[in-house]
Motif scaffolding. Structure first.
Motif, short mmCIF file in Angstrom:
data_model
loop_
_atom_site.label_atom_id
_atom_site.label_comp_id
_atom_site.label_asym_id
_atom_site.label_seq_id
_atom_site.Cartn_x
_atom_site.Cartn_y
_atom_site.Cartn_z
N UNK A 48 1.26 -0.75 0.08
CA UNK A 48 0.29 0.25 0.02
C UNK A 48 0.87 1.10 -0.03
N UNK A 49 0.88 1.86 -1.19
CA UNK A 49 1.45 3.18 -0.48
C UNK A 49 0.25 4.26 -0.82
N UNK A 50 0.73 5.82 -0.04
CA UNK A 50 -0.35 6.52 0.55
C UNK A 50 -0.44 7.82 -0.39
N UNK A 51 -0.89 8.42 -0.85
CA UNK A 51 -1.35 9.88 -1.57
C UNK A 51 -1.74 11.23 -0.72
N UNK A 52 -1.86 11.77 -0.64
CA UNK A 52 -2.35 13.20 0.31
C UNK A 52 -2.86 14.68 -0.77
N UNK A 53 -3.29 14.90 -0.84
CA UNK A 53 -4.11 15.52 -1.57
C UNK A 53 -4.92 17.33 -1.09
N UNK A 54 -4.82 18.94 -0.88
CA UNK A 54 -5.50 19.45 -1.00
C UNK A 54 -6.15 20.01 -2.15
N UNK A 55 -8.06 19.85 -1.46
CA UNK A 55 -8.22 19.83 -2.59
C UNK A 55 -9.24 21.46 -2.39
N UNK A 56 -9.34 21.78 -4.01
CA UNK A 56 -9.42 23.47 -3.67
C UNK A 56 -10.92 23.30 -3.91
N UNK A 57 -12.17 23.62 -3.59
CA UNK A 57 -13.15 24.00 -3.93
C UNK A 57 -13.53 24.95 -5.06
N UNK A 58 -14.68 25.93 -5.73
CA UNK A 58 -14.62 26.83 -6.47
C UNK A 58 -15.44 27.76 -5.62
N UNK A 59 -16.08 26.94 -4.18
CA UNK A 59 -16.43 28.69 -3.66
C UNK A 59 -15.23 29.06 -2.31
N UNK A 60 -14.17 28.10 -2.78
CA UNK A 60 -12.90 28.25 -1.98
C UNK A 60 -12.41 27.99 -0.64
N UNK A 61 -13.56 26.91 0.04
CA UNK A 61 -13.38 25.90 0.93
C UNK A 61 -12.96 25.09 -0.17
N UNK A 62 -11.93 24.19 1.33
CA UNK A 62 -10.94 23.00 1.25
C UNK A 62 -10.63 21.96 1.80
N UNK A 63 -10.29 21.11 1.63
CA UNK A 63 -10.54 19.08 2.35
C UNK A 63 -8.66 18.87 1.67
N UNK A 64 -8.05 17.99 2.54
CA UNK A 64 -7.25 17.15 2.28
C UNK A 64 -7.46 16.18 2.15
N UNK A 65 -7.86 15.51 1.30
CA UNK A 65 -7.79 13.70 0.69
C UNK A 65 -6.40 12.96 1.18
N UNK A 66 -6.91 11.86 1.63
CA UNK A 66 -6.10 10.83 2.31
C UNK A 66 -6.63 9.37 0.69
N UNK A 67 -5.69 8.85 -0.19
CA UNK A 67 -5.70 8.20 -0.88
C UNK A 67 -4.67 7.43 -1.16
N UNK A 68 -5.06 6.16 -0.61
CA UNK A 68 -4.91 5.04 -0.24
C UNK A 68 -4.47 3.74 -1.94
N UNK A 69 -3.61 3.94 -1.54
CA UNK A 69 -3.36 3.17 -3.28
C UNK A 69 -2.08 1.31 -3.45
N UNK A 70 -3.45 0.44 -3.37
CA UNK A 70 -2.85 -1.05 -3.11
C UNK A 70 -2.41 -1.02 -4.39
N UNK A 71 -0.89 -1.89 -4.90
CA UNK A 71 -0.27 -2.34 -5.46
C UNK A 71 -0.07 -3.59 -5.70
N UNK A 72 -0.67 -4.43 -6.69
CA UNK A 72 -0.26 -6.01 -6.55
C UNK A 72 0.56 -6.64 -7.34
#
Length: 75
Positions: free
Chosen positions: A51-75
């Motif tokens: 498992x690898x992991x990436x984290x993004x900070x996503x900003x939406x048109x209204x200006x709010x932002x959130x951090x999203x963590x996405x696990x990536x399963x590599x087989x």
């Protein structure tokens, strides 16, 4: 990108993508049309499995932002 993957590389590019609104959302009719968006591609390091992991900070048109963590399963 808040945290890059440890066991691979990723790239981000502008692309025409399909949105994915839930069926009960008024905007779900847009799911059949490509819109401007971002496409993320990941390639694992040669020989890596797990498992690898990436984290993004996503900003939406209204200006709010959130951090999203996405696990990536590599087989």
């Amino acid at each position: 990108v808040v945290k890059s993957p440890t066991h691979g590389k990723m790239s981000i590019r502008s692309a025409r993508v399909f949105p994915s609104y839930p069926p009960n959302n008024l905007r779900s009719v847009c799911n059949t049309r490509r819109v401007a968006g971002q496409q993320v591609n990941y390639v694992s390091r040669n020989g890596f499995t797990g498992v690898d992991l990436v984290e993004f900070e996503i900003f939406y048109p209204a200006g709010q932002g959130t951090i999203t963590r996405i696990p990536i399963i590599v087989r």
